[in-house]
Design an enzyme around this catalytic site. Structure first.
Site, PDB file in Angstrom:
ATOM      1  N   SER A 148      10.484  36.826 -15.961  1.00 44.26           N
ATOM      2  CA  SER A 148      10.036  35.506 -16.405  1.00 44.26           C
ATOM      3  C   SER A 148       8.515  35.490 -16.372  1.00 44.26           C
ATOM      4  O   SER A 148       7.884  36.308 -15.679  1.00 44.26           O
ATOM      5  CB  SER A 148      10.591  34.428 -15.463  1.00 44.26           C
ATOM      6  OG  SER A 148       9.954  33.182 -15.656  1.00 44.26           O
ATOM      7  N   TYR A 161      12.507  29.935  -7.837  1.00 42.94           N
ATOM      8  CA  TYR A 161      12.630  30.732  -9.061  1.00 42.94           C
ATOM      9  C   TYR A 161      11.462  31.702  -9.187  1.00 42.94           C
ATOM     10  O   TYR A 161      11.653  32.889  -9.480  1.00 42.94           O
ATOM     11  CB  TYR A 161      12.691  29.789 -10.259  1.00 42.94           C
ATOM     12  CG  TYR A 161      12.903  30.447 -11.594  1.00 42.94           C
ATOM     13  CD1 TYR A 161      14.179  30.863 -11.989  1.00 42.94           C
ATOM     14  CD2 TYR A 161      11.847  30.640 -12.482  1.00 42.94           C
ATOM     15  CE1 TYR A 161      14.383  31.447 -13.228  1.00 42.94           C
ATOM     16  CE2 TYR A 161      12.046  31.228 -13.719  1.00 42.94           C
ATOM     17  CZ  TYR A 161      13.313  31.632 -14.085  1.00 42.94           C
ATOM     18  OH  TYR A 161      13.519  32.219 -15.319  1.00 42.94           O
TER      19      TYR A 161
END
Length: 267
Positions: A148, A161
């Site tokens: 990501s 996250y």
């Protein structure tokens, strides 16, 4: 020297793509099937596997679905053994399964933090370590971790996250370091902001015809001045799964329209 287009083919390869019942995982699976690979996927529930089967059938892809939770070490090994027995040895692994919880850090419980890390970081570790012995036995393989931009950047409400995806970047590098000698290449793909059904509400026009504030933010931060589409990830995913990337290892390929390279427009 000559260039061989066949280096981008995946004929005869078996690809396991975790959580690939919709969105990014499904798009990657579609590209792999088009390049000649046999597709295997999993979901935590029978319902999810059935949803995936319907999606693959609609695309004309004969995929093999399994019920498995990527955080269950025993269950993952059993799934890998079953795949090897029923479909064949796994040549390509895409660690796609993941979740996000958008909660301010001081409001997030340790249990919620652990859940995100368990799925987004421990899961890829568990699945990778289950397929690596088979890849060594068969002379090599490809592991692709879906990282990501939060592998590089922080942002409010995504502490768990970002921590997991930052860890996944380093796991990617360590797998490359430890198992490159066995002709195993482990790389990552870092998607930017991708237009999916989940992000559709953030892209809807407001009552006055203006863009949603978050949509404005993303467009302003992206040199390409658009959201990515799942198809934008297909070429990079095929490259990293194919012989064309045999000397690419420990790399994270960010498919973000240039966000990470850009400081943003002057106000």
């Amino acid at each position: 020297m000559s260039f061989d287009n066949n280096n981008f083919r995946l004929d005869g390869k078996i690809a396991l793509i975790t959580g690939a019942v919709y969105g990014i995982g499904l798009a990657i699976a579609e590209s792999y099937a088009a390049a000649g690979a046999t597709i295997v996927y999993n979901d935590r529930t029978e319902e999810g596997v059935a949803k995936g089967a319907a999606a693959y059938q609609a695309l004309g892809i004969d995929a093999h679905g399994y019920v498995c939770d990527v955080t269950d070490e025993t269950g993952v090994q059993a799934m890998v053994d079953q795949i090897e027995a029923e479909v064949g040895a796994i040549d390509i692994l895409v660690n796609n399964a993941g979740i996000i919880k958008r909660v301010p850090m001081i409001e997030m419980s340790a249990a919620e933090f652990r859940q995100v890390v368990d799925i987004d970081l421990n899961g890829p570790f568990i699945v990778a370590k289950s397929v690596i012995p088979g890849m060594i036995k068969n002379g090599g393989g490809k592991i692709i971790n879906i990282c990501s931009m939060m592998s590089e950047l922080g942002r409010e409400t995504v502490s768990a996250y970002a921590a997991a995806k930052g860890g996944l970047k380093m796991l990617t590098r360590n797998i490359a370091s430890e198992y490159g000698q066995f002709n195993i290449q482990c790389n990552g793909i870092g998607p930017g902001y991708i237009a999916t059904p989940q992000t559709a509400p953030l892209r809807e026009l407001q009552a006055d015809g203006s863009r949603h504030p978050f949509d404005q933010f993303i467009i302003a931060k992206t040199p390409a001045e658009r959201w990515g589409e799942t198809k934008d990830l297909q070429g990079p995913a095929v490259f990293l799964a194919s012989p064309a990337s045999d000397f690419v290892n420990g790399h994270v390929l960010y498919v973000d329209g240039g966000i990470l390279a850009y400081i943003g427009k002057q106000p």
